[in-house]
Design an enzyme around this catalytic site. Structure first.
Site, PDB file in Angstrom:
ATOM      1  CG  ASP A 246      -1.903   1.084   1.313  1.00 11.88           C
ATOM      2  OD1 ASP A 246      -2.010   1.872   0.344  1.00 11.88           O
ATOM      3  OD2 ASP A 246      -2.608   1.171   2.337  1.00 11.88           O
ATOM      4  N   GLY A 272      -2.307  -4.838  -1.553  1.00 18.47           N
ATOM      5  CA  GLY A 272      -2.321  -3.394  -1.548  1.00 18.47           C
ATOM      6  C   GLY A 272      -3.261  -2.803  -0.520  1.00 18.47           C
ATOM      7  CG  HIS A 273      -5.642   1.479   0.293  1.00 17.33           C
ATOM      8  ND1 HIS A 273      -5.051   2.051   1.393  1.00 17.33           N
ATOM      9  CD2 HIS A 273      -6.894   2.021   0.214  1.00 17.33           C
ATOM     10  CE1 HIS A 273      -5.899   2.897   1.965  1.00 17.33           C
ATOM     11  NE2 HIS A 273      -7.019   2.886   1.270  1.00 17.33           N
ATOM     12  CG  PHE A 274      -9.571  -1.082  -0.733  1.00 20.15           C
ATOM     13  CD1 PHE A 274     -10.305  -0.857   0.416  1.00 20.15           C
ATOM     14  CD2 PHE A 274      -9.410  -0.036  -1.628  1.00 20.15           C
ATOM     15  CE1 PHE A 274     -10.879   0.385   0.678  1.00 20.15           C
ATOM     16  CE2 PHE A 274      -9.976   1.209  -1.383  1.00 20.15           C
ATOM     17  CZ  PHE A 274     -10.709   1.417  -0.219  1.00 20.15           C
TER      18      PHE A 274
END
Length: 297
Positions: A246, A272-274
């Site tokens: 992320d 990653g982020h989600f």
């Protein structure tokens, strides 16, 4: 002879709205009414939609509540002239929602914006927090790296130019980036995510709501020492499941939790982020097993 299924029952998710201070607050709820509560607090630019797949995997043994903040998802979006879009206000709204729903104790899953909302709840009512599940949500300055530089500039200089310089954060390109950057297998990421989120971001007036929140995020940073004191003093059982690729809340934001919560269980995921979109099959068993061990029924 009638066939009797031995398959486990599939939990039913209910979609409800509560009026909090005159604002419609939408929330997803599932699970037994008398079970331990798990409060799911979403990030930007999404909503309780981000938990749609996790909720049924927890709801056979837990009462799961996943609200949308005002201005997000299916909750109301009052006019900025009459409603303060701030993290303090969001924490107050969620606090009143939990009281209205009779959730006097809860474990919290905090992600992105959900971290300061949840941690503000925690320092206001430390006795209510049974456990923490942290996914790419910050409480340490080490986690505010290069991505945050233009946002920090806005905190330092609240001008129309600084505000306008952040408008790229509410574009489709950026929304899609948040779901795809750093992911190992894009075939696991439903395009519905960024299509739904962007449609809501594009509603009249929503861009300014989001820009208000980018500015207000700066009010969370001075509270980091209080968040950290809560960790040290209350020592809630904590599971950290962090997408290490992320760029928004990068890996350096995960490790400092162990300074104040040395018994926290840290899992860095190649995502990653989600991360929940890509690694549900990894994260859900970790979360369920953690709750089963740490939360009394």
């Amino acid at each position: 002879m009638q066939h009797v299924s031995t398959a486990p029952a599939i939990p039913v998710v209910h979609y409800r709205t509560a009026s909090i201070d005159g604002v419609d607050v939408f929330y997803r709820e599932a699970g037994p009414a008398n079970a331990p509560v798990v409060l799911l607090l979403h990030g930007f630019p999404t909503s309780s939609h981000m938990f749609r797949n996790l909720i049924p995997l927890l709801a056979d043994g837990y009462r799961v509540i996943a609200p949308d903040y005002p201005g997000f998802g299916q909750s109301g979006s009052p006019d900025r002239a009459s409603f303060a879009y701030s993290f303090a206000h969001y924490a107050d709204i969620i606090d009143k929602l939990t009281v209205k729903l009779g959730a006097s104790r809860y474990s919290m899953y905090v992600m992105d914006y959900g971290a300061p909302v949840g941690y503000r709840l925690a320092i206001a009512h430390p006795e209510r927090v049974q456990a923490l599940i942290v996914q790419n949500g910050n409480a340490y300055t080490e986690g505010l790296e290069a991505f945050w530089d233009p946002i920090k500039a806005y905190w330092a200089e609240d001008t129309p130019a600084r505000r306008q310089a952040l408008e790229w954060l509410v574009t489709l390109e950026t929304t899609k980036f948040q779901y795809t950057d750093g992911m190992g297998d894009l075939s696991r990421i439903s395009p519905d995510n960024w299509i739904v989120d962007q449609a809501l971001l594009d509603r009249p007036g929503n861009r300014d709501i989001q820009l208000d929140l980018f500015r207000d995020y700066g009010t969370n940073v001075p509270l980091y020492p209080q968040f950290q004191a809560f960790f040290r003093e209350r020592k809630p059982p904590t599971l950290i499941v962090w997408g290490k690729n992320d760029k928004i809340f990068p890996e350096p934001g995960a490790h400092p939790y162990l300074r104040d919560l040395p018994d926290a269980e840290l899992h860095l995921l190649d995502s990653g982020h989600f991360a929940l979109e890509e690694k549900l099959d990894v994260m859900a068993p970790l979360i369920r097993e953690f709750l089963d061990r740490k939360v009394s029924r």
